[in-house]
Design a protein around this motif. Structure first.
Motif, PDB file in Angstrom:
ATOM      1  N   HIS A 144       0.813  -1.216   0.000  1.00  0.00           N
ATOM      2  CA  HIS A 144       0.000   0.000   0.000  1.00  0.00           C
ATOM      3  C   HIS A 144       0.848   1.268   0.000  1.00  0.00           C
ATOM      4  CE1 HIS A 144      -3.695  -2.369   1.642  1.00  0.00           C
ATOM      5  NE2 HIS A 144      -3.558  -2.461   0.335  1.00  0.00           N
ATOM      6  N   GLY A 145       1.992   1.224   0.672  1.00  0.00           N
ATOM      7  CA  GLY A 145       2.877   2.386   0.701  1.00  0.00           C
ATOM      8  C   GLY A 145       3.367   2.730  -0.696  1.00  0.00           C
ATOM      9  N   ALA A 146       3.803   1.719  -1.430  1.00  0.00           N
ATOM     10  CA  ALA A 146       4.323   1.930  -2.787  1.00  0.00           C
ATOM     11  C   ALA A 146       3.212   2.382  -3.732  1.00  0.00           C
ATOM     12  CB  ALA A 146       4.973   0.652  -3.299  1.00  0.00           C
ATOM     13  N   GLN A 147       1.992   1.909  -3.502  1.00  0.00           N
ATOM     14  CA  GLN A 147       0.861   2.354  -4.317  1.00  0.00           C
ATOM     15  C   GLN A 147       0.568   3.822  -4.056  1.00  0.00           C
ATOM     16  OE1 GLN A 147      -2.703  -0.153  -4.367  1.00  0.00           O
ATOM     17  NE2 GLN A 147      -1.479  -1.879  -3.714  1.00  0.00           N
ATOM     18  N   ARG A 148       0.676   4.198  -2.778  1.00  0.00           N
ATOM     19  CA  ARG A 148       0.391   5.586  -2.399  1.00  0.00           C
ATOM     20  C   ARG A 148       1.452   6.522  -2.969  1.00  0.00           C
ATOM     21  NH1 ARG A 148      -0.972   4.306   2.506  1.00  0.00           N
ATOM     22  NH2 ARG A 148       0.994   4.948   3.417  1.00  0.00           N
ATOM     23  N   VAL A 149       2.697   6.069  -3.005  1.00  0.00           N
ATOM     24  CA  VAL A 149       3.765   6.896  -3.581  1.00  0.00           C
ATOM     25  C   VAL A 149       3.439   7.235  -5.034  1.00  0.00           C
ATOM     26  CG1 VAL A 149       6.174   6.821  -4.389  1.00  0.00           C
ATOM     27  CG2 VAL A 149       5.628   6.182  -2.048  1.00  0.00           C
ATOM     28  N   LEU A 150       3.008   6.235  -5.791  1.00  0.00           N
ATOM     29  CA  LEU A 150       2.656   6.487  -7.193  1.00  0.00           C
ATOM     30  C   LEU A 150       1.482   7.461  -7.278  1.00  0.00           C
ATOM     31  CD1 LEU A 150       3.086   5.826 -10.223  1.00  0.00           C
ATOM     32  CD2 LEU A 150       1.339   4.068  -9.959  1.00  0.00           C
ATOM     33  N   GLN A 151       0.467   7.220  -6.458  1.00  0.00           N
ATOM     34  CA  GLN A 151      -0.722   8.074  -6.459  1.00  0.00           C
ATOM     35  C   GLN A 151      -0.360   9.531  -6.177  1.00  0.00           C
ATOM     36  OE1 GLN A 151      -3.313   6.098  -7.010  1.00  0.00           O
ATOM     37  NE2 GLN A 151      -4.847   7.680  -7.231  1.00  0.00           N
ATOM     38  N   GLN A 152       0.554   9.708  -5.228  1.00  0.00           N
ATOM     39  CA  GLN A 152       0.973  11.067  -4.881  1.00  0.00           C
ATOM     40  C   GLN A 152       1.784  11.700  -6.008  1.00  0.00           C
ATOM     41  OE1 GLN A 152       2.634  10.149  -1.097  1.00  0.00           O
ATOM     42  NE2 GLN A 152       0.748  10.653   0.002  1.00  0.00           N
ATOM     43  N   LEU A 181      -8.836  22.310  -6.281  1.00  0.00           N
ATOM     44  CA  LEU A 181      -8.336  21.065  -6.885  1.00  0.00           C
ATOM     45  C   LEU A 181      -7.607  20.201  -5.861  1.00  0.00           C
ATOM     46  CD1 LEU A 181      -6.959  22.042 -10.392  1.00  0.00           C
ATOM     47  CD2 LEU A 181      -8.844  20.480  -9.872  1.00  0.00           C
ATOM     48  N   GLY A 182      -6.828  20.872  -5.008  1.00  0.00           N
ATOM     49  CA  GLY A 182      -6.102  20.153  -3.957  1.00  0.00           C
ATOM     50  C   GLY A 182      -7.074  19.422  -3.047  1.00  0.00           C
ATOM     51  N   ALA A 183      -8.116  20.117  -2.637  1.00  0.00           N
ATOM     52  CA  ALA A 183      -9.129  19.508  -1.774  1.00  0.00           C
ATOM     53  C   ALA A 183      -9.839  18.382  -2.521  1.00  0.00           C
ATOM     54  CB  ALA A 183     -10.128  20.559  -1.315  1.00  0.00           C
ATOM     55  N   GLY A 184     -10.102  18.636  -3.806  1.00  0.00           N
ATOM     56  CA  GLY A 184     -10.758  17.613  -4.643  1.00  0.00           C
ATOM     57  C   GLY A 184      -9.928  16.352  -4.722  1.00  0.00           C
ATOM     58  N   LEU A 190      -7.316  10.625  -3.021  1.00  0.00           N
ATOM     59  CA  LEU A 190      -6.419  10.054  -2.009  1.00  0.00           C
ATOM     60  C   LEU A 190      -7.165   9.415  -0.835  1.00  0.00           C
ATOM     61  CD1 LEU A 190      -3.688  12.861  -2.130  1.00  0.00           C
ATOM     62  CD2 LEU A 190      -3.584  10.618  -3.211  1.00  0.00           C
ATOM     63  N   MET A 191      -8.239  10.042  -0.376  1.00  0.00           N
ATOM     64  CA  MET A 191      -8.965   9.445   0.749  1.00  0.00           C
ATOM     65  C   MET A 191      -9.713   8.157   0.406  1.00  0.00           C
ATOM     66  SD  MET A 191      -9.967  12.718   3.089  1.00  0.00           S
ATOM     67  CE  MET A 191     -11.340  11.932   3.925  1.00  0.00           C
ATOM     68  N   PRO A 192     -10.433   8.126  -0.722  1.00  0.00           N
ATOM     69  CA  PRO A 192     -11.062   6.843  -1.106  1.00  0.00           C
ATOM     70  C   PRO A 192     -10.023   5.747  -1.288  1.00  0.00           C
ATOM     71  CG  PRO A 192     -11.921   8.622  -2.454  1.00  0.00           C
ATOM     72  CD  PRO A 192     -10.811   9.215  -1.644  1.00  0.00           C
ATOM     73  N   PHE A 193      -8.867   6.149  -1.828  1.00  0.00           N
ATOM     74  CA  PHE A 193      -7.754   5.230  -2.010  1.00  0.00           C
ATOM     75  C   PHE A 193      -7.333   4.668  -0.657  1.00  0.00           C
ATOM     76  CE2 PHE A 193      -3.353   4.464  -3.748  1.00  0.00           C
ATOM     77  CZ  PHE A 193      -3.769   3.739  -4.834  1.00  0.00           C
ATOM     78  N   HIS A 241      -7.811   5.287  10.565  1.00  0.00           N
ATOM     79  CA  HIS A 241      -8.507   4.055  10.223  1.00  0.00           C
ATOM     80  C   HIS A 241     -10.018   4.241  10.148  1.00  0.00           C
ATOM     81  CE1 HIS A 241      -4.510   2.471  10.816  1.00  0.00           C
ATOM     82  NE2 HIS A 241      -4.908   1.419  10.132  1.00  0.00           N
ATOM     83  N   PRO A 242     -10.713   3.311   9.483  1.00  0.00           N
ATOM     84  CA  PRO A 242     -12.111   3.559   9.143  1.00  0.00           C
ATOM     85  C   PRO A 242     -13.078   3.521  10.323  1.00  0.00           C
ATOM     86  CG  PRO A 242     -11.443   1.377   8.410  1.00  0.00           C
ATOM     87  CD  PRO A 242     -10.226   2.045   8.931  1.00  0.00           C
ATOM     88  N   ALA A 243     -14.260   4.038  10.063  1.00  0.00           N
ATOM     89  CA  ALA A 243     -15.300   4.079  11.081  1.00  0.00           C
ATOM     90  C   ALA A 243     -15.633   2.661  11.533  1.00  0.00           C
ATOM     91  CB  ALA A 243     -16.534   4.764  10.522  1.00  0.00           C
ATOM     92  N   HIS A 244     -15.904   2.580  12.800  1.00  0.00           N
ATOM     93  CA  HIS A 244     -16.147   1.318  13.468  1.00  0.00           C
ATOM     94  C   HIS A 244     -17.259   0.477  12.802  1.00  0.00           C
ATOM     95  CE1 HIS A 244     -16.652  -1.387  16.787  1.00  0.00           C
ATOM     96  NE2 HIS A 244     -17.915  -1.027  16.905  1.00  0.00           N
TER      97      HIS A 244
END
Ligand SMILES: [Zn+2]
Length: 268
Positions: A144-152, A181-184, A190-193, A241-244
């Motif tokens: 997941h870290g490496a996926q996030r790096v690409l996304q960023q 756009l940043g907020a978008g 990034l958040m759904p990801f 982490h996600p909602a309970h």
């Protein structure tokens, strides 16, 4: 050129760079789920970065090196490590227990795990410890870290393209557009990801714990206790982490499959 004009060439160039970044990136197939994804780092880079961070964290912390708690954490880690199978191939698993009241644990890319003593009273037993550690180890094996790096990286390219294309616009307007756009990007990409990764770590972590011979149903009780601990004060862990409720529902849906794995592990 008219003031406020949007230039399209930079957008086009950014689009091409974006496509190149995406298509030239390494691909990764998660052996647990069969899902394909693109990553922004090689496993070697991930392991090197993970190791460096691990050393850094340990150098600034007080580790506990012996006693029943260390024994428990190490036992759970090694049973889970075996359960990761193909996903954990090449990982150099190692776990440290840090004397710190944070209700938290994490696993770095490459397999270095950190557990804070603050989470032990909430975990209460090995199966619960396996829930949280399995979840964290699943983040690592799922890269997941490496996926996030690409996304960023992709998000940065896009933002840069837009910034250049707006350079004729007056500054106030530019800032407003870039802010939106940043907020978008934050809320729309990034958040759904991040949420997708959390669900995936929950699912795979649950299978790891079951396969390692820990009762997967303890995960439901553990997340309930975490939720209660979170209400008393904000544990570090829950803020990322996600909602309970969502988590419990998803885990319940996966439970029949996890119980199958658990029975098989126990030879039943
Ligand atoms: Zn997580």
């Amino acid at each position: 050129m008219r003031r406020g004009h949007v230039k399209w060439i930079p957008i086009l160039i950014a689009g091409l760079i974006l496509a190149w970044q995406y298509f030239s990136s390494d691909k990764f197939v998660n052996p647990e789920t069969g899902k394909k994804s693109h990553v922004g780092m090689s496993t070697q880079q991930e392991a090197a970065l993970g190791f460096q961070t691990y050393r850094q964290v340990l150098s600034e912390a007080r580790t506990i090196d012996s006693g029943p708690e260390v024994h428990a954490v190490k036992t759970v880690a090694s049973r889970l490590a075996k359960a990761t199978g193909q996903g954990g191939q090449g990982y150099e698993w190692e776990v440290s227990l840090i004397d710190d009241q944070q209700v938290n644990a994490f696993c770095l890319p490459g397999g270095k795990i950190v557990v804070y003593t603050g989470i032990l009273p909430v975990a209460q037993n090995d199966a619960a410890l396996a829930t949280v550690m399995g979840h964290e180890m699943a983040h690592a094996t799922s890269r997941h870290g490496a996926q996030r790096v690409l996304q960023q990286n992709l998000t940065q390219t896009a933002m840069l393209g837009v910034a250049v294309s707006l350079s004729d616009m007056d500054y106030g307007k530019q800032r407003a557009v870039m802010g939106a756009l940043g907020a978008g990007a934050q809320f729309g990409i990034l958040m759904p990801f991040g949420r997708k990764h959390e669900s995936e770590a929950d699912e795979i972590g649950l299978m790891y714990m079951a396969r390692a011979g820990y009762d997967p149903q303890e995960s439901l009780r553990f997340w309930q206790r975490m939720d209660q601990a979170g209400r008393a004060g904000p544990p570090e862990f829950l803020s990322t982490h996600p909602a309970h409720g969502t988590r419990i529902q998803q885990l319940q849906a996966l439970m029949p499959k996890a119980i199958e794995e658990y029975k098989r592990a126990r030879g039943q």
